[in-house]
Design an enzyme around this catalytic site. Structure first.
Site, PDB file in Angstrom:
ATOM      1  N   HIS A   1      -5.443 -37.290  -0.759  1.00 57.26           N
ATOM      2  CA  HIS A   1      -6.846 -37.700  -1.339  1.00 57.26           C
ATOM      3  C   HIS A   1      -7.825 -37.721   0.875  1.00 57.26           C
ATOM      4  O   HIS A   1      -7.627 -38.523   1.707  1.00 57.26           O
ATOM      5  CB  HIS A   1      -7.149 -38.425  -1.663  1.00 57.26           C
ATOM      6  CG  HIS A   1      -6.983 -37.914  -3.396  1.00 57.26           C
ATOM      7  ND1 HIS A   1      -6.147 -39.300  -4.552  1.00 57.26           N
ATOM      8  CD2 HIS A   1      -6.827 -36.524  -3.522  1.00 57.26           C
ATOM      9  CE1 HIS A   1      -6.098 -38.373  -5.946  1.00 57.26           C
ATOM     10  NE2 HIS A   1      -6.858 -36.995  -5.225  1.00 57.26           N
TER      11      HIS A   1
ATOM     12  N   ARG B   1       0.453 -33.440 -11.556  1.00 55.61           N
ATOM     13  CA  ARG B   1       0.355 -34.618 -10.536  1.00 55.61           C
ATOM     14  C   ARG B   1      -0.420 -35.904 -11.065  1.00 55.61           C
ATOM     15  O   ARG B   1      -0.371 -37.022 -10.034  1.00 55.61           O
ATOM     16  CB  ARG B   1      -0.974 -34.196  -9.747  1.00 55.61           C
ATOM     17  CG  ARG B   1      -1.685 -34.240  -8.338  1.00 55.61           C
ATOM     18  CD  ARG B   1      -2.329 -33.226  -7.445  1.00 55.61           C
ATOM     19  NE  ARG B   1      -3.551 -33.751  -6.365  1.00 55.61           N
ATOM     20  CZ  ARG B   1      -2.882 -34.430  -5.424  1.00 55.61           C
ATOM     21  NH1 ARG B   1      -1.947 -33.854  -5.351  1.00 55.61           N
ATOM     22  NH2 ARG B   1      -4.336 -34.468  -4.599  1.00 55.61           N
TER      23      ARG B   1
ATOM     24  N   TYR C   1      -7.211 -44.025 -10.342  1.00 54.88           N
ATOM     25  CA  TYR C   1      -5.742 -44.397 -11.015  1.00 54.88           C
ATOM     26  C   TYR C   1      -5.455 -45.977 -11.296  1.00 54.88           C
ATOM     27  O   TYR C   1      -4.665 -46.098 -11.758  1.00 54.88           O
ATOM     28  CB  TYR C   1      -4.571 -43.510 -10.333  1.00 54.88           C
ATOM     29  CG  TYR C   1      -4.468 -42.525 -10.357  1.00 54.88           C
ATOM     30  CD1 TYR C   1      -4.339 -41.388 -11.572  1.00 54.88           C
ATOM     31  CD2 TYR C   1      -5.141 -41.312  -9.574  1.00 54.88           C
ATOM     32  CE1 TYR C   1      -4.402 -40.071 -11.279  1.00 54.88           C
ATOM     33  CE2 TYR C   1      -5.124 -40.534  -8.851  1.00 54.88           C
ATOM     34  CZ  TYR C   1      -4.829 -39.202  -9.436  1.00 54.88           C
ATOM     35  OH  TYR C   1      -4.728 -37.981  -9.974  1.00 54.88           O
TER      36      TYR C   1
ATOM     37  N   HIS D   1      -1.489 -30.082 -12.946  1.00 53.56           N
ATOM     38  CA  HIS D   1      -2.637 -31.106 -12.994  1.00 53.56           C
ATOM     39  C   HIS D   1      -1.907 -32.303 -14.270  1.00 53.56           C
ATOM     40  O   HIS D   1      -2.163 -33.674 -12.876  1.00 53.56           O
ATOM     41  CB  HIS D   1      -4.098 -30.869 -12.853  1.00 53.56           C
ATOM     42  CG  HIS D   1      -4.609 -31.488 -11.284  1.00 53.56           C
ATOM     43  ND1 HIS D   1      -4.304 -31.453 -10.228  1.00 53.56           N
ATOM     44  CD2 HIS D   1      -5.666 -32.396 -11.364  1.00 53.56           C
ATOM     45  CE1 HIS D   1      -5.439 -31.783  -9.532  1.00 53.56           C
ATOM     46  NE2 HIS D   1      -6.183 -32.740 -10.063  1.00 53.56           N
TER      47      HIS D   1
ATOM     48  N   ARG E   1      -0.324 -30.208  -5.883  1.00 47.54           N
ATOM     49  CA  ARG E   1      -1.249 -29.762  -6.376  1.00 47.54           C
ATOM     50  C   ARG E   1      -0.014 -27.715  -6.655  1.00 47.54           C
ATOM     51  O   ARG E   1       0.044 -27.841  -6.615  1.00 47.54           O
ATOM     52  CB  ARG E   1      -2.412 -29.211  -5.708  1.00 47.54           C
ATOM     53  CG  ARG E   1      -3.476 -30.485  -5.299  1.00 47.54           C
ATOM     54  CD  ARG E   1      -4.515 -30.371  -4.704  1.00 47.54           C
ATOM     55  NE  ARG E   1      -5.405 -31.537  -4.138  1.00 47.54           N
ATOM     56  CZ  ARG E   1      -4.867 -31.628  -2.760  1.00 47.54           C
ATOM     57  NH1 ARG E   1      -4.255 -31.099  -1.757  1.00 47.54           N
ATOM     58  NH2 ARG E   1      -6.382 -33.157  -3.356  1.00 47.54           N
TER      59      ARG E   1
ATOM     60  N   LYS F   1      -6.045 -28.824   0.901  1.00 46.24           N
ATOM     61  CA  LYS F   1      -6.971 -29.222   0.728  1.00 46.24           C
ATOM     62  C   LYS F   1      -7.801 -28.825   1.475  1.00 46.24           C
ATOM     63  O   LYS F   1      -7.491 -29.911   2.528  1.00 46.24           O
ATOM     64  CB  LYS F   1      -8.176 -30.254  -0.612  1.00 46.24           C
ATOM     65  CG  LYS F   1      -8.337 -29.165  -2.224  1.00 46.24           C
ATOM     66  CD  LYS F   1      -9.182 -30.331  -3.014  1.00 46.24           C
ATOM     67  CE  LYS F   1      -9.010 -30.110  -4.377  1.00 46.24           C
ATOM     68  NZ  LYS F   1     -10.026 -30.501  -5.544  1.00 46.24           N
TER      69      LYS F   1
END
Length: 311
Positions: free
Chosen positions: A277, A254, A286, A251, A152, A183
């Site tokens: 994630h 990414r 994806y 992004h 990110r 995150k």
């Protein structure tokens, strides 16, 4: 109710939102368009606006959806209708709001935009001989690290040259690893590929010419750590200079990383771990990109998939 009465009701409501609620002219114009559609639907159903029922509205929603209108577009129309009937209710003209419990169909989650492999290679291998060689080396390292590690932009700008107690993240070229803070303040370690290591070594050899005391891995002309906005701007400029049809944002690199790794490996769990994630459902988007890639290859290559030529 006669058509003239319906027209009068709509005009009174638009005057209400324009003068009483002081809505912007463009918003009033959009409300007017929504109510024109409502009048058309009611006329086709043979009812006046005051006679519209919940079943009518549900049928019209199904028709709009079947005609290809997006869930978001339908939701905006319903919002306009709902406000109109709420106003009629306050005036005592209707007993209940026929739009109150009607919801628009959910729109499918949009697929993330990813570069094709050829475009990603074109961006990564781009070299601008006219650019400042120090900034050129830095921007090349940014692209290689973002595309090679799937970082990110916040994780990228948080990287320091070396580990320290205050560091949010850092790189370890000897171990070929990037340690990032993602995150939810979750740390993860991502492998750095050969091309990214070479680009980082080239940048680090020149970095002392810019950096003073800032520990940030990527710094600007003033020697201060680059911001996320600066990365966005530099990446956009570089992608256009490289001849890509679409400006690239962080992004997108990414997404490209995730899509290309999944295409090559088929290992969704590994991609989840690399991206950081928390939920596998986030990564599963994806698989849809991967299926699109496979479907395109099938359409282009399989003799039974190709359309019959007219002749």
């Amino acid at each position: 109710m006669a058509p003239d009465d319906d027209t009068a009701l709509v005009e009174q409501y638009l005057e209400h939102v324009r003068v009483g609620k002081r809505l912007a002219p463009r918003t009033v114009e959009l409300y007017a368009l929504d109510l024109i559609k409502l009048r058309q639907q009611a006329a086709q159903a043979g009812v006046g606006l005051l006679r519209v029922q919940n079943a009518h509205v549900r049928r019209w929603v199904a028709q709009m959806h079947g005609a290809g209108r997006s869930g978001r577009g339908i939701a905006l129309i319903l919002s306009g209708w709902r406000g109109f009937y709420a106003w009629l209710g306050r005036k005592g003209r209707i007993a209940s709001n026929p739009v109150q419990d009607v919801r628009a169909p959910k729109s499918p989650r949009p697929l993330p935009k990813a570069l094709g492999v050829d475009d990603a290679m074109q961006l990564a291998e781009h070299h601008d001989a006219q650019s400042d060689p120090v900034l050129e080396a830095r921007d090349a390292a940014v692209v290689e690290l973002m595309y090679g590690c799937g970082l990110r932009v916040g994780e990228l700008v948080g990287l320091d040259v070396a580990a320290s107690a205050a560091a949010r993240g850092w790189i370890d070229l000897q171990a070929a690893e990037a340690h990032v803070l993602g995150k939810g303040s979750k740390r993860r370690t991502v492998p750095i590929g050969r091309k990214a290591i070479a680009a980082l070594e080239a940048w680090l050899a020149l970095r002392p010419g810019l950096a003073r005391h800032d520990p940030g891995l990527f710094v600007g002309r003033g020697g201060k750590r680059l911001s996320a906005q600066a990365i966005w701007l530099r990446l956009r400029r570089r992608s256009l200079a490289a001849g890509l049809a679409t400006p690239v944002h962080p992004h997108m690199l990414r997404h490209s990383f995730a899509s290309h790794v999944l295409q090559s490996s088929g290992d969704l769990r590994a991609v989840q771990e690399l991206l950081g994630h928390a939920n596998i459902a986030t990564t599963q988007v994806y698989t849809r990109l991967d299926f699109q890639h496979l479907a395109a290859a099938y359409d282009a290559a399989h003799p039974r998939a190709q359309r019959k030529q007219k002749g």
